[in-house]
Design a protein around this motif. Sequence first.
Motif, PDB file in Angstrom:
ATOM      1  N   PHE A 156      19.370  12.682  72.265  1.00 47.21           N
ATOM      2  CA  PHE A 156      20.416  11.689  72.041  1.00 47.21           C
ATOM      3  C   PHE A 156      21.304  12.057  70.852  1.00 47.21           C
ATOM      4  CE2 PHE A 156      17.751   9.205  74.858  1.00 47.21           C
ATOM      5  CZ  PHE A 156      18.687   8.492  75.603  1.00 47.21           C
ATOM      6  N   PHE A 157      20.742  12.719  69.841  1.00 50.09           N
ATOM      7  CA  PHE A 157      21.572  13.148  68.716  1.00 50.09           C
ATOM      8  C   PHE A 157      22.525  14.260  69.141  1.00 50.09           C
ATOM      9  CE2 PHE A 157      22.678  15.723  65.068  1.00 50.09           C
ATOM     10  CZ  PHE A 157      23.037  14.774  64.128  1.00 50.09           C
ATOM     11  N   GLU A 158      21.994  15.267  69.821  1.00 48.33           N
ATOM     12  CA  GLU A 158      22.843  16.382  70.237  1.00 48.33           C
ATOM     13  C   GLU A 158      23.920  15.917  71.214  1.00 48.33           C
ATOM     14  OE1 GLU A 158      20.800  19.845  71.573  1.00 48.33           O
ATOM     15  OE2 GLU A 158      19.719  20.126  69.682  1.00 48.33           O
ATOM     16  N   PHE A 159      23.574  14.964  72.074  1.00 46.31           N
ATOM     17  CA  PHE A 159      24.597  14.429  72.973  1.00 46.31           C
ATOM     18  C   PHE A 159      25.751  13.824  72.173  1.00 46.31           C
ATOM     19  CE2 PHE A 159      26.395  10.449  74.433  1.00 46.31           C
ATOM     20  CZ  PHE A 159      27.161  10.909  75.487  1.00 46.31           C
ATOM     21  N   ALA A 160      25.406  12.961  71.187  1.00 39.40           N
ATOM     22  CA  ALA A 160      26.441  12.317  70.374  1.00 39.40           C
ATOM     23  C   ALA A 160      27.281  13.355  69.645  1.00 39.40           C
ATOM     24  CB  ALA A 160      25.796  11.344  69.384  1.00 39.40           C
ATOM     25  N   ALA A 161      26.639  14.414  69.151  1.00 40.08           N
ATOM     26  CA  ALA A 161      27.352  15.448  68.402  1.00 40.08           C
ATOM     27  C   ALA A 161      28.230  16.305  69.304  1.00 40.08           C
ATOM     28  CB  ALA A 161      26.346  16.323  67.648  1.00 40.08           C
ATOM     29  N   MET A 162      27.767  16.584  70.532  1.00 43.58           N
ATOM     30  CA  MET A 162      28.519  17.460  71.433  1.00 43.58           C
ATOM     31  C   MET A 162      29.807  16.837  71.948  1.00 43.58           C
ATOM     32  SD  MET A 162      25.814  19.769  73.638  1.00 43.58           S
ATOM     33  CE  MET A 162      24.796  18.417  74.205  1.00 43.58           C
ATOM     34  N   ARG A 163      29.987  15.565  71.704  1.00 44.97           N
ATOM     35  CA  ARG A 163      31.276  14.953  72.039  1.00 44.97           C
ATOM     36  C   ARG A 163      32.354  15.375  71.035  1.00 44.97           C
ATOM     37  NH1 ARG A 163      31.995  10.811  75.372  1.00 44.97           N
ATOM     38  NH2 ARG A 163      33.450   9.762  73.944  1.00 44.97           N
ATOM     39  N   PHE A 164      31.934  15.974  69.924  1.00 47.24           N
ATOM     40  CA  PHE A 164      32.868  16.353  68.870  1.00 47.24           C
ATOM     41  C   PHE A 164      32.832  17.837  68.509  1.00 47.24           C
ATOM     42  CE2 PHE A 164      31.912  11.891  68.346  1.00 47.24           C
ATOM     43  CZ  PHE A 164      33.157  11.326  68.114  1.00 47.24           C
ATOM     44  N   MET A 165      31.847  18.566  69.018  1.00 47.99           N
ATOM     45  CA  MET A 165      31.710  19.979  68.637  1.00 47.99           C
ATOM     46  C   MET A 165      30.997  20.740  69.747  1.00 47.99           C
ATOM     47  SD  MET A 165      28.696  19.352  65.770  1.00 47.99           S
ATOM     48  CE  MET A 165      29.613  17.966  65.059  1.00 47.99           C
ATOM     49  N   PRO A 166      31.086  22.077  69.719  1.00 48.07           N
ATOM     50  CA  PRO A 166      30.379  22.890  70.719  1.00 48.07           C
ATOM     51  C   PRO A 166      28.867  22.710  70.613  1.00 48.07           C
ATOM     52  CG  PRO A 166      32.040  24.184  69.546  1.00 48.07           C
ATOM     53  CD  PRO A 166      31.912  22.885  68.812  1.00 48.07           C
ATOM     54  N   PRO A 167      28.140  22.992  71.700  1.00 47.29           N
ATOM     55  CA  PRO A 167      26.675  22.826  71.697  1.00 47.29           C
ATOM     56  C   PRO A 167      25.966  23.541  70.555  1.00 47.29           C
ATOM     57  CG  PRO A 167      27.452  23.178  73.930  1.00 47.29           C
ATOM     58  CD  PRO A 167      28.641  23.370  73.035  1.00 47.29           C
ATOM     59  N   ALA A 168      26.400  24.769  70.235  1.00 44.43           N
ATOM     60  CA  ALA A 168      25.743  25.526  69.162  1.00 44.43           C
ATOM     61  C   ALA A 168      25.880  24.811  67.823  1.00 44.43           C
ATOM     62  CB  ALA A 168      26.328  26.935  69.078  1.00 44.43           C
ATOM     63  N   GLU A 169      27.055  24.247  67.558  1.00 47.57           N
ATOM     64  CA  GLU A 169      27.260  23.516  66.302  1.00 47.57           C
ATOM     65  C   GLU A 169      26.463  22.213  66.290  1.00 47.57           C
ATOM     66  OE1 GLU A 169      31.343  22.954  65.224  1.00 47.57           O
ATOM     67  OE2 GLU A 169      31.906  25.009  65.757  1.00 47.57           O
TER      68      GLU A 169
END
Length: 222
Positions: A156-169
Amino acid sequence: MFTDALRAFGQVFEPPFRAILGKSLAFTLAVLLVIWIGLQALVAGYVDLPYPWLDAVLSILTGIGAIFALGFLVAPVTALFAGLFQDDVAEIVERTDYAGEQPGRAMPLGASLASTVKFTGIVILGNLLALVLLLVPGVNLIAFLVVNAYLLGREFFEFAAMRFMPPAEARALRKANSGTVFFGGLVIAGLLAVPLVNLVTPVFATIFMVHVMKRVSSRNRL
């Protein structure tokens, strides 16, 4: 962290999220009902007992076993929800709580579905491990909480973050804040362990981790 959790839990029942919550509940209950019926049919089709009272006892035991199985399956169903309604929930949170900031972008459908299938499989394997550890006294609940805290917190954290940055970031941001993400996942896993209340977990977890990700990102920019 707990402020974010209380804030997210209150928002779950607010008007903007009610339609999505209704879809989530219907989806979760439908999946669990299909599994329940399948378990009952499997037992009825392959077990033939000579006495009616044994059939009644078996039916009761099967029902009890199905309840435990369904409790185990709530986590994978929660993971499966991720690919269906998460973007809708996150978009509402970003629009209403972070209106002055750049909105996120939904993942492409193909990538989202592939990620969802992969993660659901990982959650199933993780919970199978937790299910085996249920047989070890003193470890059972801890195993359930730790496994799901890590897996659901990460997802759930990576999902929220991937809306704003590439998966690696997004992965790098999660690793840099692994303690915060894990304890956030522990909050989600704790809610998941509460019967009936756990049905709101998918919507709650999405709202909650958007708040956590925003707070972490803001802190890292300072």
